[in-house]
Motif scaffolding. Structure first.
Motif, PDB file in Angstrom:
ATOM      1  N   LEU A  62       0.933  -1.356   0.082  1.00 30.82           N
ATOM      2  CA  LEU A  62      -0.039   0.129  -0.112  1.00 30.82           C
ATOM      3  C   LEU A  62       0.804   1.189   0.093  1.00 30.82           C
ATOM      4  N   VAL A  63       0.661   2.238  -1.000  1.00 27.67           N
ATOM      5  CA  VAL A  63       1.394   3.376  -1.269  1.00 27.67           C
ATOM      6  C   VAL A  63       0.344   4.515  -1.185  1.00 27.67           C
ATOM      7  N   ARG A 102      -2.093   2.068  -4.782  1.00 31.28           N
ATOM      8  CA  ARG A 102      -1.895   3.526  -4.187  1.00 31.28           C
ATOM      9  C   ARG A 102      -3.312   4.005  -3.809  1.00 31.28           C
ATOM     10  N   THR A 103      -3.258   4.410  -2.478  1.00 27.61           N
ATOM     11  CA  THR A 103      -4.456   4.881  -1.953  1.00 27.61           C
ATOM     12  C   THR A 103      -4.285   6.054  -1.076  1.00 27.61           C
ATOM     13  N   TYR A 104      -5.737   6.622  -0.775  1.00 28.93           N
ATOM     14  CA  TYR A 104      -5.779   7.887   0.322  1.00 28.93           C
ATOM     15  C   TYR A 104      -6.145   7.189   1.664  1.00 28.93           C
ATOM     16  N   GLY A 105      -6.172   5.807   1.766  1.00 30.37           N
ATOM     17  CA  GLY A 105      -6.265   5.465   3.247  1.00 30.37           C
ATOM     18  C   GLY A 105      -7.581   4.732   3.397  1.00 30.37           C
ATOM     19  N   ASP A 125      -9.977   3.756   0.048  1.00 32.68           N
ATOM     20  CA  ASP A 125     -10.104   4.701  -1.188  1.00 32.68           C
ATOM     21  C   ASP A 125      -9.081   4.316  -2.077  1.00 32.68           C
ATOM     22  N   LEU A 126      -9.350   3.720  -3.215  1.00 36.23           N
ATOM     23  CA  LEU A 126      -8.411   3.362  -4.378  1.00 36.23           C
ATOM     24  C   LEU A 126      -8.140   4.337  -5.091  1.00 36.23           C
ATOM     25  N   ALA A 127      -6.691   4.955  -5.212  1.00 38.20           N
ATOM     26  CA  ALA A 127      -6.423   5.796  -6.240  1.00 38.20           C
ATOM     27  C   ALA A 127      -5.895   5.220  -7.686  1.00 38.20           C
ATOM     28  N   GLN A 128      -4.695   4.546  -7.562  1.00 40.17           N
ATOM     29  CA  GLN A 128      -4.248   3.847  -8.634  1.00 40.17           C
ATOM     30  C   GLN A 128      -3.418   2.540  -8.356  1.00 40.17           C
TER      31      GLN A 128
END
Length: 268
Positions: A62-63, A102-105, A125-128
């Protein structure tokens, strides 16, 4: 190829939200994010100490999207298990193995005001998604909505394959169609679906939006993306189900899941 006008038909009405926060969901993503009347429990505030720390989902690091650094986040254990099951299915939607999320958490402190499933560690929350070969599959509509032609079409198809896979498990999958706060990520929570797989409600604006987008971008059918369960949408989905050899309508649990199972790999 889908025309530029059709591709941007949805985005035009969302452009007014350009001032949205640059991060993921705010604590205001509450217990009932659409007009569905389906049973849905209320979120509770859970202290971080009651949750499980994880730096990965299904072995995928998780980034944090803002710092671009590997980060540990806190999750309800059962919810993390559900995310793990969905992450293991990602290669089918991506056409190749996944390598990083990649996530916002996930968990956010409610500070006594429990208005979001993030406050309970039951939202993500999934960003990429970075694939194993280094390619980015982006859920960040804010970064690519101005693209055009075949490039935009590829973005939308990849986005909705991932969203369809998430919809299989979670009743609430909030996309860029929901509001401007979700232009830079896809939000999932299990507030309505709990431990079960999702089912379809024609009263859910969230789910109807997904059906219309899947029909438009993955099945190439002319369906106005309105969030309303109108005649055009019923006709298009009926034809899609017939093509798939699925009975009844999307309110049949098997047909709903068959529709999404097909969509998550269509065009890969």
């Amino acid at each position: 190829m889908i025309g530029r006008r059709q591709l941007l038909r949805v985005g035009a009405g969302l452009a007014l939200g350009a001032g949205a926060a640059a991060t993921g969901c705010s604590p205001g993503t509450g217990p009932n994010p659409d007009d569905s009347t389906g049973a849905r429990s209320q979120p509770s505030c859970v202290p971080r100490s009651a949750l499980d720390p994880h730096g990965d989902i299904a072995g995928l690091p998780l980034v944090y999207e803002i710092s671009r650094r590997p980060t540990t986040f806190w999750f309800d254990g059962a919810f993390h298990d559900q995310l793990t099951e969905r992450a293991k299915a990602l290669p089918a939607s991506l056409g190749k193995p996944a390598g990083q999320l990649r996530t916002y958490g996930s968990w956010i402190s409610g500070s006594g005001r429990c208005t979001s499933w993030h406050n309970a560690g039951r939202a993500f929350d999934l960003a990429q998604i970075r694939t194993a070969d280094g390619r980015l599959v982006s859920c960040r509509y804010d970064l690519w909505s101005a693209e055009s032609g075949a490039a935009l079409e590829r973005r939308l198809q990849a986005y909705w394959r991932v969203a369809a896979s998430l919809h299989l498990r979670f009743a609430y999958v909030l996309t860029y169609l929901y509001d401007a706060r979700h232009h830079n990520h896809i939000h999932v929570d299990n507030g309505r679906s709990g431990a079960e797989l999702s089912t379809f409600s024609s009263r859910s604006r969230v789910q109807v939006h997904a059906v219309q987008a899947i029909a438009t971008y993955l099945w190439r059918r002319e369906v106005p993306i309105t969030g309303r369960w109108d005649r055009a949408t019923r006709t298009a989905t009926g034809a899609i189900l017939a093509d798939l050899g699925l009975p009844g309508s999307l309110t049949d649990a098997g047909s709903w899941r068959g529709f999404l199972t097909d969509a998550r790999t269509r065009g890969t």
